[in-house]
Structure formats: C-alpha cells, structure tokens
Scaffold this active site. Structure first.
Site, PDB file in Angstrom:
ATOM      1  CG  HIS A 126      49.208  15.657  22.812  1.00 50.17           C
ATOM      2  ND1 HIS A 126      47.967  15.070  22.672  1.00 50.17           N
ATOM      3  CD2 HIS A 126      49.324  15.969  24.127  1.00 50.17           C
ATOM      4  CE1 HIS A 126      47.368  15.041  23.856  1.00 50.17           C
ATOM      5  NE2 HIS A 126      48.175  15.579  24.758  1.00 50.17           N
TER       6      HIS A 126
ATOM      7  CG  ASP B 288      49.013  20.472  18.698  1.00 47.10           C
ATOM      8  OD1 ASP B 288      48.636  21.419  19.419  1.00 47.10           O
ATOM      9  OD2 ASP B 288      49.153  19.319  19.121  1.00 47.10           O
TER      10      ASP B 288
ATOM     11  CD  GLN C  72      51.904  22.230  25.926  1.00 46.95           C
ATOM     12  OE1 GLN C  72      52.294  23.173  26.630  1.00 46.95           O
ATOM     13  NE2 GLN C  72      51.078  21.313  26.387  1.00 46.95           N
TER      14      GLN C  72
ATOM     15  CE  LYS D 237      47.112  21.600  26.522  1.00 44.22           C
ATOM     16  NZ  LYS D 237      47.493  20.696  27.610  1.00 44.22           N
TER      17      LYS D 237
ATOM     18  CB  CYS E 108      49.090  12.523  25.627  1.00 42.92           C
ATOM     19  SG  CYS E 108      47.928  12.384  26.958  1.00 42.92           S
TER      20      CYS E 108
HETATM   21  N1  PLP Z   1      48.590  18.971  21.556  1.00 40.41           N
HETATM   22  C1  PLP Z   1      49.525  19.238  22.470  1.00 40.41           C
HETATM   23  C2  PLP Z   1      50.907  19.575  22.006  1.00 40.41           C
HETATM   24  C3  PLP Z   1      49.213  19.202  23.828  1.00 40.41           C
HETATM   25  O1  PLP Z   1      50.145  19.454  24.738  1.00 40.41           O
HETATM   26  C4  PLP Z   1      47.886  18.883  24.215  1.00 40.41           C
HETATM   27  C5  PLP Z   1      47.517  18.782  25.643  1.00 40.41           C
HETATM   28  O2  PLP Z   1      48.341  18.542  26.487  1.00 40.41           O
HETATM   29  C6  PLP Z   1      46.938  18.640  23.220  1.00 40.41           C
HETATM   30  C7  PLP Z   1      47.330  18.696  21.902  1.00 40.41           C
HETATM   31  C8  PLP Z   1      45.517  18.343  23.561  1.00 40.41           C
HETATM   32  O3  PLP Z   1      44.934  19.489  24.084  1.00 40.41           O
HETATM   33  P1  PLP Z   1      43.499  19.430  24.796  1.00 40.41           P
HETATM   34  O4  PLP Z   1      43.601  18.349  25.843  1.00 40.41           O
HETATM   35  O5  PLP Z   1      43.332  20.775  25.385  1.00 40.41           O
HETATM   36  O6  PLP Z   1      42.510  19.107  23.748  1.00 40.41           O
END
Ligand code: PLP
Length: 414
Positions: free
Chosen positions: A131, A208, A211, A234, A372
């Site tokens: 992401h 990270d 997900q 999430k 993203c």
């Molecule tokens: N990393 C991953 C794999 C994600 O799917 C997302 C959000 O879709 C993020 C980071 C960013 O998360 P947040 O928008 O809650 O900060």
C-alpha cells in the site's frame, strides 16, 4: 457445510448480521451487499453502544486530570492498551503505541527509527505489492538520509519471490517493511520467514498489519517482528484510531516523532527531556472515545474467536474464487496459494470504475481503483481492479449476487 461449501456451521452469520445495524438497509431498492471491507468495516452495536455510553457517562481527558472522571477515563484507556497487547500477543502493554491508524504508525516508525538508525548508504527493503502507506514514508526517509530503497519482486500469482528477497539482504539493510496481507491482491506473505531472514543480517522488520488484524489470529512474539501496525476502522472499530506494536528495547532508543504536551518528562525554556514509551510517542490529547470503541471491537472479535473468523472467511473466499474462475471475460489478479478475504479482478469489457458503478445499481458496494497500490497495478499491467473484500458477516448468497451482477455488466459493456 452448506451446498456452497461455505462453513456455515462455524459461525451463525444470520445472528452475527443482526449485530450490525447498517447491514439491514436497502440501497436503490435492493438489500445492501457490502463488499468493501478492506477499505473499512462496519461496527457492531456493542461498539456503537460502548462509544455512546462512554461519551454520555464517562468521558474525560486522560493522563492529566486528578479528578474522578479523568482518572477513570485514564484507567479505561490503559485497559484498552492491555487489550490490544493481548490481542496481538505482545509481552508488555507499553509496547503498544496508539496512532490514528496504520498510515500514521508507519510514518512514526519511518521517521523515528530512521532518524536514530538509518544513515547514508544504508538500505530499506519493501515489496512490490505494498500500500502507498508502506512505500512513501520509506521513500521520503531514503531521500532524507541518503539511503537506498530496494524492492522484493512478486511473481505472476502475487507471491513474493523469496530467493530474490534473500539476494536483496545484506549488512547494509536496516529495515524490511512488508505487509502481512496485500490489500490489492489478498496475498498472505510469509512474514515469519521474512523476519527470520532479515534478522539474520541484523535488519529490523515492520509488518503492515492493516489487512491482517481483522482476519488472522496474531502472535507478534512468535512472528518475532520488531513493529506491527493496525487500523481500528478495518477491525470493526472506529476510524481515527489504530496503532503499532514495537519491541520495547527499540522504542526506548527511538526519538519522538510528534512533539508537544504529554510526551515529556520535563520542559524548561532551554531543554526538554522526553517521557518513556509509549507516552513519548503519543503527544497531545489522544482520540479517547475512539480508543474505547477499539476496545469494544476487540472484545467483539474475541467473543467470536479469530480462529472461527478465519475458518469461515477462508471458505467464503474459496467459494467466491470458484465462482469468479467460471466467469468468462474475468481475470482474477492475485492467485497466491495463501490469501485472505480478497478477490481482485479485471475485465477487458468494463473499466473497474464503470464496473463498480454498475454494481452499485444492484446495491453492491465494491471498490474499483488502484487501491492505493499503483506499483501493484503496474506489475500486473492493469490500470485498476474491481475488489470484493469480505468480512465474516458476508454470506455466500451475496457472492452469488455479485457474480451475477458482474456477468450482467460484462454482457452490457461488451
Ligand atoms: N496498509 C494497507 C495494507 C492498507 O490496506 C491500508 C488501508 O487501506 C493502509 C495501510 C492504510 O491504513 P489507514 O488508512 O487506516 O491508515
């Protein structure tokens, strides 16, 4: 098992759905089919009620007031920190730092760890299927510190090429930052192996977990990663709250990222000394109410059981994958052997933006776009995908309806 093969005996989905008031609404005259859970999840009534009750009866500032309301709010706030630590398998609750979510968590680590440990000529390793939140902060850090960003390639199925990963590692590697589950493909990465290999060259590891936390039972001590991030919205909790687990020995050595009130030991006009972690990394008034909601969300997940959630969602994913493999003109992007709750697909007949607009007419909420994750889209030669992302409140019938609507869309657009 039902005739769909979905493990209906694992969870009582109809009962669970009654916990989520938003799911019973209609959209454009059709029952809402919500399949954008990778973007954000809905809240059970217990989360909504916990937040309402806290705001109505218990709200107070934390970590500063010495009167009853504030002391009680502080106690509840710290109890949620313990809950998160237990949920993730952390040893100490102080290893959990609250942030607004994964984006802020990765920025915090990139900035603070980077300032302390990354120097000119050092290397940071990420993967091709991250992401943007796990790409851009490292790019910025590399620019600032004169370090180099290296990228683990991914194969045609969406799996990281581990032999290539090993070749990227060297004593110059300071950090390996990868997702546990890819939001664009659903791939579950072998994070324990990734961590072991990084540690073997003396590098640190950030996972990270945006997900994975809603789908997979976690044990950060078993994984042995150095940092692990999550986002409350999430995980059936409120937006604006999330955090990051970090090993205490690292937090202790790291400088603050955001500065101001609450993160200090002592301030004079000449000099400031900093509080111990986690307070050092939580400057300012935190999102107090949202923390309470996060606590309720974790209670809810624990009540159902992460193992049951994973079993049910896996069978739902298998069912949906079977359906989509049979649709002519559709290509699933991401066919890794281990996946979680995501079917990303592309059709030459309809651009994903048109596709999701079409699905919306049938009351189906799916995401169409680059998610993203533009480097992932480039790797698979598509401008975007349509993504159906499932939660344990989804039913196989909803995937039937999705597949039918997708087929209708392709017929009309062809
Ligand atoms: N990393 C991953 C794999 C994600 O799917 C997302 C959000 O879709 C993020 C980071 C960013 O998360 P947040 O928008 O809650 O900060």
């Amino acid at each position: 098992m039902s005739d769909t093969g979905v493990a209906g005996n694992v969870l009582d989905v109809e009962k669970i759905r009654k916990d989520f008031p938003i799911l019973s609404q209609s959209v454009r005259g059709k029952p809402l089919i919500y399949l954008d859970n990778a973007a954000t999840t809905h809240k059970p009534i217990s989360v909504i009620e916990r937040v309402r009750n806290f705001d109505a009866e218990k709200y107070g500032t934390v970590r500063r007031g010495t009167y009853k309301l504030s002391e009680h709010a502080t106690q509840l706030y710290e109890e949620v920190r313990q809950k998160v630590a237990d949920f993730m398998g952390a040893e100490k609750k102080g290893e959990i730092v609250f942030t607004s979510g994964t984006t802020q968590a990765i920025n915090l680590v990139a900035h603070s760890f980077g300032k302390r440990f990354v120097n000119e000529g050092d290397e940071i390793v990420i993967s091709n299927i991250e992401h943007h939140a796990n790409i851009v902060p490292w790019q910025v850090l590399c620019e600032e510190r004169g370090a180099k960003l290296k990228v683990i390639p991914v194969d045609d199925d969406g799996e990281l090429v581990m032999e290539e990963y090993e070749k990227l590692l060297s004593p110059k590697t300071r950090m390996v930052a990868v997702n546990h589950v890819s939001n664009a493909l659903g791939t579950i990465n072998p994070i324990k192996e990734i961590t072991q290999k990084a540690h073997a060259v003396g590098a640190r590891v950030l996972i990270d977990g945006a997900q994975s936390t809603p789908h997979i039972k976690l044990d950060v001590r078993d994984i042995d990663c150095d940092f692990y991030t999550f986002s409350g919205h999430k995980m059936y909790g409120p937006s604006g709250i999330g955090g990051v687990y970090g090993k205490m020995e690292l937090w202790e050595e790291m400088p603050p990222y955001v500065t101001g009130g609450d993160m200090i030991m002592q301030v004079t006009l000449e000099k400031t000394t900093y509080a111990k972690p986690p307070a050092r990394f939580e400057a300012g008034t935190p999102p107090i109410t949202q923390v309470m909601g996060l606590g309720a969300a974790i209670d809810y997940l624990n009540e159902i059981g992460m193992d049951k959630i994973a079993d049910y969602e896996n069978s739902l994913l298998e069912y949906g994958t079977r359906l989509f493999k049979e649709i002519e003109g559709v290509r699933i992007i991401g066919n890794a052997r281990r996946k979680a709750s995501i079917i990303s697909f592309f059709s030459d007949s309809a651009h994903p933006h048109d596709m999701v607009h079409f699905l919306d007419q049938d009351g189906i909420a799916c995401r169409g776009g680059h998610h993203c994750a533009q480097p992932t889209m480039i790797r698979y030669g598509v401008p975007a995908t349509t993504r159906a992302s499932m939660a344990f409140y989804n039913k196989p019938e909803e995937l039937d309806a999705l597949a039918e609507s997708v087929q209708k869309c392709i017929r009309i657009f062809s």
